[in-house]
Structures are given as C-alpha cells and as structure tokens.
Design an enzyme around this catalytic site. Sequence first.
Site, PDB file in Angstrom:
ATOM      1  N   ASN A 120       0.850  -1.199   0.000  1.00  0.00           N
ATOM      2  CA  ASN A 120       0.000   0.000   0.000  1.00  0.00           C
ATOM      3  C   ASN A 120       0.881   1.244   0.000  1.00  0.00           C
ATOM      4  OD1 ASN A 120      -2.424   1.600   0.368  1.00  0.00           O
ATOM      5  ND2 ASN A 120      -1.795   1.881   2.498  1.00  0.00           N
ATOM      6  N   ASP A 138      -2.440   0.323   8.054  1.00  0.00           N
ATOM      7  CA  ASP A 138      -1.202   1.085   7.821  1.00  0.00           C
ATOM      8  C   ASP A 138      -0.066   0.691   8.759  1.00  0.00           C
ATOM      9  OD1 ASP A 138      -2.545   2.515   5.808  1.00  0.00           O
ATOM     10  OD2 ASP A 138      -3.196   4.078   7.194  1.00  0.00           O
TER      11      ASP A 138
HETATM   12  C1  GRF Z   1      -2.209   8.997  -2.684  1.00  0.00           C
HETATM   13  O1  GRF Z   1      -1.957  10.196  -2.029  1.00  0.00           O
HETATM   14  C2  GRF Z   1      -1.968   7.846  -1.759  1.00  0.00           C
HETATM   15  O2  GRF Z   1      -0.957   8.085  -0.849  1.00  0.00           O
HETATM   16  C3  GRF Z   1      -3.286   7.710  -1.060  1.00  0.00           C
HETATM   17  O3  GRF Z   1      -4.219   8.005  -2.056  1.00  0.00           O
HETATM   18  C4  GRF Z   1      -3.657   8.874  -3.029  1.00  0.00           C
HETATM   19  C5  GRF Z   1      -3.852   8.285  -4.383  1.00  0.00           C
HETATM   20  O4  GRF Z   1      -3.690   9.177  -5.415  1.00  0.00           O
HETATM   21  N1  GRF Z   1      -3.407   6.417  -0.440  1.00  0.00           N
HETATM   22  P1  GRF Z   1      -3.914   8.684  -6.906  1.00  0.00           P
HETATM   23  O5  GRF Z   1      -5.308   8.062  -6.989  1.00  0.00           O
HETATM   24  O6  GRF Z   1      -2.841   7.698  -7.256  1.00  0.00           O
HETATM   25  O7  GRF Z   1      -3.829   9.927  -7.746  1.00  0.00           O
END
Ligand code: GRF
Length: 220
Positions: free
Chosen positions: A114, A152
Amino acid sequence: MSSTPLKIAVLVSGSGSNLQVMIDAMQAGTLPIQIIGVISNREDAYAVTRATTANIPTAVLSYTASGKRMSIATFEKHALEQIRAWSPDLVVLAGFMRVLSAEFIHAVPCAMINLHPSLLPDYKGLDTHARVLRSGDRYHGCSVHLVTPELDAGQVLTQAWLAVNASDTAASLAGRVQKLEHQLVPHTLSLIAKGVLNLEQVQAGQVGGFVPLPYRLWLD
Ligand code: GRF
C-alpha cells in the site's frame, strides 16, 4: 533486469495518478512490470478511465446486479475471485480508500503493498497533511508498506521524505507528497521486480542483507 515482468494487479478508488505512473513505466519499458488488471470500488474513479485507455482489464466492483452499493464483504468476494483469476505476483493498493478485512488480506495469494501519504509509523489513517502541520513537524513524506490486517501498520519497505516549509498548507503538502509518490512507487516496484526487495523474505521476517528497512529516499 529479469526477462519475466512482475505481474501486478492494482486496486484503486480515485484519480489514479500513481496508476498512471505505473502504466507509463510499463509502456515505456522502463520498469519490468506488467499490469494485468485494475480493480476499482468506484465506478466514477478516473483511474478506471486511465486503465481502460491503456487496454488493461478492469473490474469495477461498486454496485451489485440489483443496483445496491456493494458492501465491503461483497466487494472482497468478487475482488478475490478476480485476483485469483489474474494470478498476479503482487497486488498494489494505489489510492484504494476502503479498509480491507483480515480474511481478505490473508486470502490474497501473493504479497500486497500500500502507498500511504505519511512517514509511517507516524500518521496512520486519513488527513495526514493537516495533522503533520498541526504537529509542527519538520519532515513529511510517503511510505510503501506491506498490507497486514492492522491499518497502515505492516512493515514499511520504502519512504520518500521532504522538509516542511513555513509556507506549506495541507493542499501544498498534498501536492508535494504526491510528486514524491510518483517517484517512490516506480522505485519500489523496481526494487521488488529486480529481487533487491524480496517480499516473501520480508513477510517471513528474514530481511537479511545490509540495508535495514525501510529504504529511505530524499527525493524533494
Ligand atoms: C495517494 O496520495 C496515496 O498516498 C493515497 O491516495 C492517493 C492516491 O492518489 N493512499 P492517486 O489516486 O494515485 O492519484
């Protein structure tokens, strides 16, 4: 570089900018990966458009046949069937915004990672940028970690750091961290695809080698 690409399934909920970085690297041949499928829990996620534009098999699991929004249990049932059918080497959660059950996580037949917008173990969960500002932290960034049932909290594999500026707002930090994510994701996949990071060993608690996890990058 291994001649067999790392087969990846990606779970998304939103804009999919990190998915796009993976698609671009796959298409340019700069990463030895093959995105074999994308699963979205939202029909309106722009990530779905990005995946279909790239001709990647895409499963949207948001509504049941009778028109009801899927429960997480129903989503997980269908997602697991799909993942088993695709048989990936790795599942990547890239902006996937639902909390997955322990049963699902244990049933997925490969490692799952993740992307999280904080320097874990600090700031698990949501609203990380505002919380960093409220705490007056000097540093912030993003992490890629193994997915385990505790939210997390799985082993952190890689992190990218930046220095918080006096003028930063939650929005500016979100933008700056997203730029880091777009570098950290391919970097991490490269480490995994090349076998530098062996996730089976990490999962078994046998990290080995000289480099203690997480690999820390200063990419700002
Ligand atoms: C990222 O900031 C990630 O850390 C979080 O969701 C966001 C995803 O952005 N879990 P994207 O959909 O890849 O633009």
